[in-house]
Motif scaffolding. Structure first.
Motif, PDB file in Angstrom:
ATOM      1  N   GLU A   1      -8.168   3.887  -5.378  1.00 33.57           N
ATOM      2  CA  GLU A   1      -7.439   2.917  -4.545  1.00 33.57           C
ATOM      3  C   GLU A   1      -6.028   3.409  -4.238  1.00 33.57           C
ATOM      4  O   GLU A   1      -5.561   3.323  -3.108  1.00 33.57           O
ATOM      5  CB  GLU A   1      -7.391   1.569  -5.243  1.00 33.57           C
ATOM      6  CG  GLU A   1      -6.688   0.494  -4.461  1.00 33.57           C
ATOM      7  CD  GLU A   1      -6.628  -0.833  -5.197  1.00 33.57           C
ATOM      8  OE1 GLU A   1      -6.345  -1.843  -4.535  1.00 33.57           O
ATOM      9  OE2 GLU A   1      -6.839  -0.864  -6.416  1.00 33.57           O
ATOM     10  N   ARG A   2      -5.350   3.937  -5.239  1.00 26.79           N
ATOM     11  CA  ARG A   2      -3.987   4.443  -5.027  1.00 26.79           C
ATOM     12  C   ARG A   2      -3.977   5.641  -4.077  1.00 26.79           C
ATOM     13  O   ARG A   2      -3.102   5.750  -3.225  1.00 26.79           O
ATOM     14  CB  ARG A   2      -3.351   4.845  -6.362  1.00 26.79           C
ATOM     15  CG  ARG A   2      -2.948   3.642  -7.183  1.00 26.79           C
ATOM     16  CD  ARG A   2      -2.266   4.060  -8.459  1.00 26.79           C
ATOM     17  NE  ARG A   2      -1.860   2.887  -9.195  1.00 26.79           N
ATOM     18  CZ  ARG A   2      -1.259   2.921 -10.355  1.00 26.79           C
ATOM     19  NH1 ARG A   2      -0.997   4.080 -10.935  1.00 26.79           N
ATOM     20  NH2 ARG A   2      -0.918   1.812 -10.973  1.00 26.79           N
TER      21      ARG A   2
ATOM     22  N   ALA B   1      -6.179   6.250  -1.734  1.00 31.56           N
ATOM     23  CA  ALA B   1      -6.485   5.747  -0.384  1.00 31.56           C
ATOM     24  C   ALA B   1      -5.275   5.074   0.237  1.00 31.56           C
ATOM     25  O   ALA B   1      -5.022   5.249   1.443  1.00 31.56           O
ATOM     26  CB  ALA B   1      -7.665   4.775  -0.446  1.00 31.56           C
ATOM     27  N   SER B   2      -4.520   4.317  -0.543  1.00 28.25           N
ATOM     28  CA  SER B   2      -3.347   3.635   0.010  1.00 28.25           C
ATOM     29  C   SER B   2      -2.252   4.628   0.369  1.00 28.25           C
ATOM     30  O   SER B   2      -1.511   4.424   1.331  1.00 28.25           O
ATOM     31  CB  SER B   2      -2.838   2.564  -0.943  1.00 28.25           C
ATOM     32  OG  SER B   2      -2.328   3.134  -2.112  1.00 28.25           O
ATOM     33  N   ARG B   3      -2.127   5.718  -0.352  1.00 26.63           N
ATOM     34  CA  ARG B   3      -1.139   6.757  -0.011  1.00 26.63           C
ATOM     35  C   ARG B   3      -1.542   7.502   1.254  1.00 26.63           C
ATOM     36  O   ARG B   3      -0.684   7.903   2.036  1.00 26.63           O
ATOM     37  CB  ARG B   3      -0.991   7.749  -1.163  1.00 26.63           C
ATOM     38  CG  ARG B   3      -0.229   7.197  -2.329  1.00 26.63           C
ATOM     39  CD  ARG B   3      -0.038   8.242  -3.398  1.00 26.63           C
ATOM     40  NE  ARG B   3       0.461   7.624  -4.610  1.00 26.63           N
ATOM     41  CZ  ARG B   3       0.218   8.064  -5.821  1.00 26.63           C
ATOM     42  NH1 ARG B   3      -0.506   9.154  -6.001  1.00 26.63           N
ATOM     43  NH2 ARG B   3       0.706   7.434  -6.857  1.00 26.63           N
ATOM     44  N   ALA B   4      -2.835   7.669   1.449  1.00 28.22           N
ATOM     45  CA  ALA B   4      -3.310   8.387   2.621  1.00 28.22           C
ATOM     46  C   ALA B   4      -3.085   7.569   3.899  1.00 28.22           C
ATOM     47  O   ALA B   4      -2.908   8.146   4.980  1.00 28.22           O
ATOM     48  CB  ALA B   4      -4.802   8.689   2.474  1.00 28.22           C
ATOM     49  N   LYS B   5      -3.040   6.253   3.789  1.00 25.45           N
ATOM     50  CA  LYS B   5      -2.806   5.378   4.949  1.00 25.45           C
ATOM     51  C   LYS B   5      -1.367   5.404   5.414  1.00 25.45           C
ATOM     52  O   LYS B   5      -1.072   5.112   6.549  1.00 25.45           O
ATOM     53  CB  LYS B   5      -3.208   3.946   4.613  1.00 25.45           C
ATOM     54  CG  LYS B   5      -4.690   3.738   4.454  1.00 25.45           C
ATOM     55  CD  LYS B   5      -4.999   2.300   4.107  1.00 25.45           C
ATOM     56  CE  LYS B   5      -6.486   2.115   3.877  1.00 25.45           C
ATOM     57  NZ  LYS B   5      -6.792   0.738   3.481  1.00 25.45           N
ATOM     58  N   VAL B   6      -0.439   5.725   4.519  1.00 22.74           N
ATOM     59  CA  VAL B   6       0.986   5.677   4.852  1.00 22.74           C
ATOM     60  C   VAL B   6       1.416   6.879   5.620  1.00 22.74           C
ATOM     61  O   VAL B   6       0.984   7.879   5.796  1.00 22.74           O
ATOM     62  CB  VAL B   6       1.853   5.538   3.565  1.00 22.74           C
ATOM     63  CG1 VAL B   6       3.320   5.611   3.878  1.00 22.74           C
ATOM     64  CG2 VAL B   6       1.508   4.249   2.876  1.00 22.74           C
TER      65      VAL B   6
END
Length: 105
Positions: free
Chosen positions: A97-98, A100-105
């Motif tokens: 999850e972490r 994936a959330s970093r890849a979105k930024v």
């Protein structure tokens, strides 16, 4: 004096005493997870499970599993092995999850 330790822990050899210390270390790690969760929840004023809880669960579980294998205790082995799968899976989900959330930024 050293013989008192052996008798107090009901073991005959220092090797057995060493394994008792391994088991106690695993139990302390495992207990530490509850302290971490409690302190985190008190700080947040709500129930939370911090990532450290899962790392302490995994570390304590590995040590206790190793101790259970040494004791050749199938009940203890089965109980710890199932927990290890759950702790590892939770850490995997958290890190996925972490990532994936970093890849979105």
């Amino acid at each position: 004096m050293p013989e008192i330790l052996l008798s107090w822990f009901h073991v005959a050899t220092w090797r057995e005493f060493g394994w008792i210390m391994v088991g106690l270390t695993g139990q302390l790690l495992f207990t530490g997870r509850f302290l971490v969760q409690w302190v985190s929840s008190e700080r947040e004023k709500r129930s939370v499970i911090p990532v450290a809880f899962w790392y302490l669960s995994l570390a304590g579980g590995i040590v206790l599993f190793t101790y259970a294998v040494w004791r050749r205790d199938p009940v203890f082995i089965l109980g710890q092995s199932m927990g290890l799968v759950i702790y590892a899976r939770n850490l995997w989900l958290i890190h996925t999850e972490r990532f994936a959330s970093r890849a979105k930024v």
